[in-house]
Write an enzyme that holds these catalytic residues in place. Structure first.
Site, PDB file in Angstrom:
ATOM      1  N   GLU A 172       0.827  -1.226   0.000  1.00  0.00           N
ATOM      2  CA  GLU A 172       0.000   0.000   0.000  1.00  0.00           C
ATOM      3  C   GLU A 172       0.855   1.267   0.000  1.00  0.00           C
ATOM      4  O   GLU A 172       0.753   2.106   0.896  1.00  0.00           O
ATOM      5  CB  GLU A 172      -0.960  -0.018   1.202  1.00  0.00           C
ATOM      6  N   ASP A 214      -0.819  -3.955  -3.380  1.00  0.00           N
ATOM      7  CA  ASP A 214      -1.635  -2.762  -3.128  1.00  0.00           C
ATOM      8  C   ASP A 214      -3.103  -3.062  -3.424  1.00  0.00           C
ATOM      9  O   ASP A 214      -3.431  -4.110  -3.987  1.00  0.00           O
ATOM     10  CB  ASP A 214      -1.149  -1.575  -3.976  1.00  0.00           C
ATOM     11  N   GLU A 277      -5.460 -10.870  -1.559  1.00  0.00           N
ATOM     12  CA  GLU A 277      -6.282 -10.746  -0.342  1.00  0.00           C
ATOM     13  C   GLU A 277      -7.766 -10.813  -0.705  1.00  0.00           C
ATOM     14  O   GLU A 277      -8.585 -10.048  -0.176  1.00  0.00           O
ATOM     15  CB  GLU A 277      -5.965  -9.427   0.385  1.00  0.00           C
TER      16      GLU A 277
HETATM   17  O1  G3I Z   1      -4.114  -9.357  18.701  1.00  0.00           O
HETATM   18  C1  G3I Z   1      -4.409  -8.073  19.271  1.00  0.00           C
HETATM   19  C2  G3I Z   1      -4.991  -8.234  20.618  1.00  0.00           C
HETATM   20  O2  G3I Z   1      -4.016  -8.786  21.472  1.00  0.00           O
HETATM   21  C3  G3I Z   1      -5.446  -6.863  21.111  1.00  0.00           C
HETATM   22  O3  G3I Z   1      -6.061  -6.996  22.341  1.00  0.00           O
HETATM   23  C4  G3I Z   1      -6.425  -6.235  20.135  1.00  0.00           C
HETATM   24  C5  G3I Z   1      -6.877  -4.844  20.579  1.00  0.00           C
HETATM   25  O4  G3I Z   1      -7.067  -3.994  19.471  1.00  0.00           O
HETATM   26  O5  G3I Z   1      -5.800  -6.129  18.909  1.00  0.00           O
HETATM   27  C6  G3I Z   1      -5.385  -7.369  18.354  1.00  0.00           C
HETATM   28  O6  G3I Z   1      -4.697  -7.090  17.201  1.00  0.00           O
HETATM   29  C7  G3I Z   1      -5.489  -6.750  16.060  1.00  0.00           C
HETATM   30  C8  G3I Z   1      -5.120  -7.721  14.956  1.00  0.00           C
HETATM   31  O7  G3I Z   1      -5.779  -7.354  13.769  1.00  0.00           O
HETATM   32  C9  G3I Z   1      -5.495  -9.162  15.294  1.00  0.00           C
HETATM   33  O8  G3I Z   1      -6.868  -9.267  15.410  1.00  0.00           O
HETATM   34  C10 G3I Z   1      -5.141  -5.347  15.654  1.00  0.00           C
HETATM   35  O9  G3I Z   1      -5.618  -4.442  16.641  1.00  0.00           O
HETATM   36  C11 G3I Z   1      -5.785  -5.039  14.323  1.00  0.00           C
HETATM   37  O10 G3I Z   1      -5.317  -3.776  13.870  1.00  0.00           O
HETATM   38  C12 G3I Z   1      -5.382  -6.083  13.312  1.00  0.00           C
HETATM   39  O11 G3I Z   1      -6.051  -5.811  12.106  1.00  0.00           O
HETATM   40  C13 G3I Z   1      -5.464  -6.372  10.935  1.00  0.00           C
HETATM   41  C14 G3I Z   1      -5.183  -5.236   9.954  1.00  0.00           C
HETATM   42  O12 G3I Z   1      -4.716  -5.776   8.729  1.00  0.00           O
HETATM   43  C15 G3I Z   1      -4.121  -4.292  10.471  1.00  0.00           C
HETATM   44  O13 G3I Z   1      -2.923  -4.975  10.648  1.00  0.00           O
HETATM   45  C16 G3I Z   1      -6.440  -7.368  10.346  1.00  0.00           C
HETATM   46  O14 G3I Z   1      -6.547  -8.504  11.224  1.00  0.00           O
HETATM   47  C17 G3I Z   1      -5.919  -7.837   8.981  1.00  0.00           C
HETATM   48  O15 G3I Z   1      -6.899  -8.636   8.348  1.00  0.00           O
HETATM   49  C18 G3I Z   1      -5.662  -6.617   8.104  1.00  0.00           C
HETATM   50  O16 G3I Z   1      -5.149  -7.083   6.892  1.00  0.00           O
HETATM   51  C19 G3I Z   1      -4.883  -6.069   5.911  1.00  0.00           C
HETATM   52  C20 G3I Z   1      -3.647  -6.499   5.146  1.00  0.00           C
HETATM   53  O17 G3I Z   1      -2.583  -6.727   6.024  1.00  0.00           O
HETATM   54  C21 G3I Z   1      -3.277  -5.438   4.100  1.00  0.00           C
HETATM   55  N1  G3I Z   1      -4.403  -5.160   3.224  1.00  0.00           N
HETATM   56  C22 G3I Z   1      -5.659  -4.811   3.909  1.00  0.00           C
HETATM   57  C23 G3I Z   1      -6.046  -5.890   4.910  1.00  0.00           C
HETATM   58  C24 G3I Z   1      -7.369  -5.580   5.563  1.00  0.00           C
HETATM   59  O18 G3I Z   1      -7.286  -4.418   6.313  1.00  0.00           O
END
Ligand code: G3I
Length: 364
Positions: A172, A214, A277
Site C-alpha cells: 500500500e 496494493d 487478499e
Molecule cells: O491481537 C491483538 C490483541 O491482542 C489486542 O487486544 C487487540 C486490541 O485492538 O488487537 C489485536 O490485534 C489486532 C489484529 O488485527 C489481530 O486481530 C489489531 O488491533 C488489528 O489492527 C489487526 O487488524 C489487521 C489489519 O490488517 C491491520 O494490521 C487485520 O486482522 C488484517 O486482516 C488486516 O489485513 C490487511 C492487510 O494486512 C493489508 N491489506 C488490507 C487488509 C485488511 O485491512
C-alpha cells in the site's frame, strides 16, 4: 471453449493492451496473449478441491486459530496450497526493538506449512500502518535509516530463506490519487526506500519472489496507472521485483468485469500476478440481516471471475489467489455481517467455493 468466447477474450486482451500502451507507453516486458499456448483445459472431475487448481489457491491464516480449531485447520490442509500470515509476519508483530524479534507466530506458520506441504507467502515487510514505536522514535542520518531498513528486512528474509517462497516487500505505497503514500521510510530515506527494500530482500534470499502489493486496481484507474508505472520503472532500473499483488477486497456492488480487467491488465506488465487478499463482501451497505441466495450467486460470480481471469493469463505469471481469511467469521470484516469468504460459519462450502472451481473449467 466456444469460439465466440475465445473471440471476446482475445478482443478484450487487445483492448487492454492498447489502453495500457496508450496510457503508460510500452512496457519493458509485454505479455503476448494471442500467441500464448500455455492454456490448458480442466474438467470438473479433475478439480475436486481447491488444492487441485492449476495455480496455488490459499488463505490468510492466524496461528492461534490453526492451533485451536480443527475445522479451520482441516480446510487449510485439505483445500489450500498456499498461506499468508494475516498478521504474524508484519513488522509490528515481529519487531520488538532494534535487532530484537518475536518469531514464535511466524515460525509456527513456516513449520506448519512445511509439515503440510503449503507454500508460504510472506506478508508484509514494509507497510506504513505498521511502524513499531522504536522505529517511529529512531533518530539518525539517512544512512542510519537505510541501515535499520536493511537490518530488519535481511534478518526476517534471511531467517526464512528457502522456506518462505515470496514476500510482499512493500504494501500500500500509493495513494488513491496515484501519488506516493507518506510513510516514515519515505520521510527519512526518500522514494529510494522502495527499491532499496527490494534489493535488501533479494540479497537475503535471491530465490524468493518479491512483490509490490496494493489495493484498488479493480476500481481506480489512477491507482492502476500509478502501480503499473511504478512496477515498470522498477523493472527498467533492474530492481528485483517479480510480481504485483492485487489485494482485491471487493463486494457484490462492484462489477464482475472490474475483477477480470484488473487481473488481465496487471499481467500486461509481464510480472507475476497475485490476487493476494481476495474477499467479496455481500453486505456493503449494511442493510442485509441474513445471507441469501441472490447475494450468494452474485458472490459466486465474482469468485468465478477471479479464478477464470487468473487461468486466462500466461501460466508463468499465475502466482495464484489468496483469500483474506478461511471462513466467514475469520474474515477481517467480521463481526460485520459481510459473509465475504467461500466457507460459512459452519465451515461448509458456499456457492462462492463452486465459483472458484467453475472458473477453472474449460468454457465456463
Ligand atoms: O491481537 C491483538 C490483541 O491482542 C489486542 O487486544 C487487540 C486490541 O485492538 O488487537 C489485536 O490485534 C489486532 C489484529 O488485527 C489481530 O486481530 C489489531 O488491533 C488489528 O489492527 C489487526 O487488524 C489487521 C489489519 O490488517 C491491520 O494490521 C487485520 O486482522 C488484517 O486482516 C488486516 O489485513 C490487511 C492487510 O494486512 C493489508 N491489506 C488490507 C487488509 C485488511 O485491512
Amino acid at each position: 471453449m466456444p469460439n465466440a468466447e475465445k473471440m471476446k477474450i482475445t478482443n478484450m486482451h487487445a483492448i487492454i493492451i492498447l489502453l495500457y500502451a496508450l496510457t503508460l507507453g510500452a512496457c519493458s516486458k509485454q505479455a503476448n496473449f494471442d500467441s500464448d499456448n500455455s492454456k490448458q483445459t480442466y474438467q470438473k472431475a479433475d478439480l475436486q478441491t481447491l488444492r487441485q487448481a492449476p495455480f496455488p489457491i490459499g488463505a490468510a491464516v492466524v496461528p492461534s486459530t490453526l492451533k485451536s480449531n480443527a475445522n479451520y485447520r482441516n480446510i487449510v490442509t485439505t483445500e489450500m496450497s498456499s498461506i499468508s500470515g494475516e498478521n504474524a509476519m508484519k513488522m509490528n508483530s515481529i519487531s520488538r526493538g532494534r535487532k530484537s524479534y518475536f518469531w514464535d507466530d511466524a515460525d509456527y506458520l513456516v513449520n506448519f506449512a512445511a509439515e503440510n506441504k503449503l507454500r508460504v507467502h510472506g506478508h508484509t515487510l514494509i507497510w506504513y500502518k505498521h511502524t513499531p514505536t522504536w522505529v517511529a522514535s529512531f533518530s539518525g542520518t539517512k544512512d542510519d535509516w537505510k541501515t535499520i531498513l536493511k537490518e530488519y528486512i535481511q534478518d526476517v528474509v534471511g531467517r526464512y530463506k528457502g522456506k518462505v517462497a515470496s514476500w510482499d516487500v512493500v504494501n500500500e505505497i500509493i495513494n488513491d490519487d496515484g501519488s506516493l503514500r507518506d510513510c516514515i521510510w519515505l520521510q527519512k530515506i526518500g522514494p529510494e526506500y522502495i527499491e532499496l527494500s527490494f534489493r535488501y530482500a533479494h540479497e537475503a534470499d535471491p530465490a524468493a519472489l518479491l512483490f509490490y502489493n496494493d489495493y484498488g486496481q479493480e476500481w481506480s484507474h489512477a491507482r492502476r496507472k500509478a502501480a503499473y508505472h511504478l512496477a515498470d520503472s522498477l523493472v527498467k532500473n533492474n530492481v528485483p521485483i517479480h510480481g504485483l499483488g492485487l489485494q482485491m477486497h471487493t463486494n457484490v456492488a462492484r462489477s464482475v468485469n472490474d475483477i477480470r480487467y484488473a487481473i488481465t491488465a496487471a499481467a500486461v506488465t509481464g510480472l507475476k500476478v497475485h490476487v493476494s487478499e481476495l474477499d467479496v463482501a455481500v453486505n456493503p451497505d449494511k442493510k442485509l440481516t441474513a445471507f441469501n441466495e441472490t447475494v450468494a450467486q452474485q458472490q459466486k460470480e465474482r469468485y468465478r471471475a477471479a479464478a477464470k481471469a487468473m487461468l486466462d493469463i500466461p501460466e508463468n505469471q499465475r502466482f495464484g489467489i489468496t483469500m483474506w481469511g478461511v471462513h466467514d467469521p475469520s474474515s477481517w470484516l467480521s463481526p460485520n455481517p459481510d459473509w465475504a469468504l467461500p466457507f460459512n460459519n459452519l465451515f461448509e462450502k458456499k456457492p462462492a467455493y463452486d465459483g472458484l472451481l467453475e472458473g477453472l473449467y474449460q468454457g465456463k
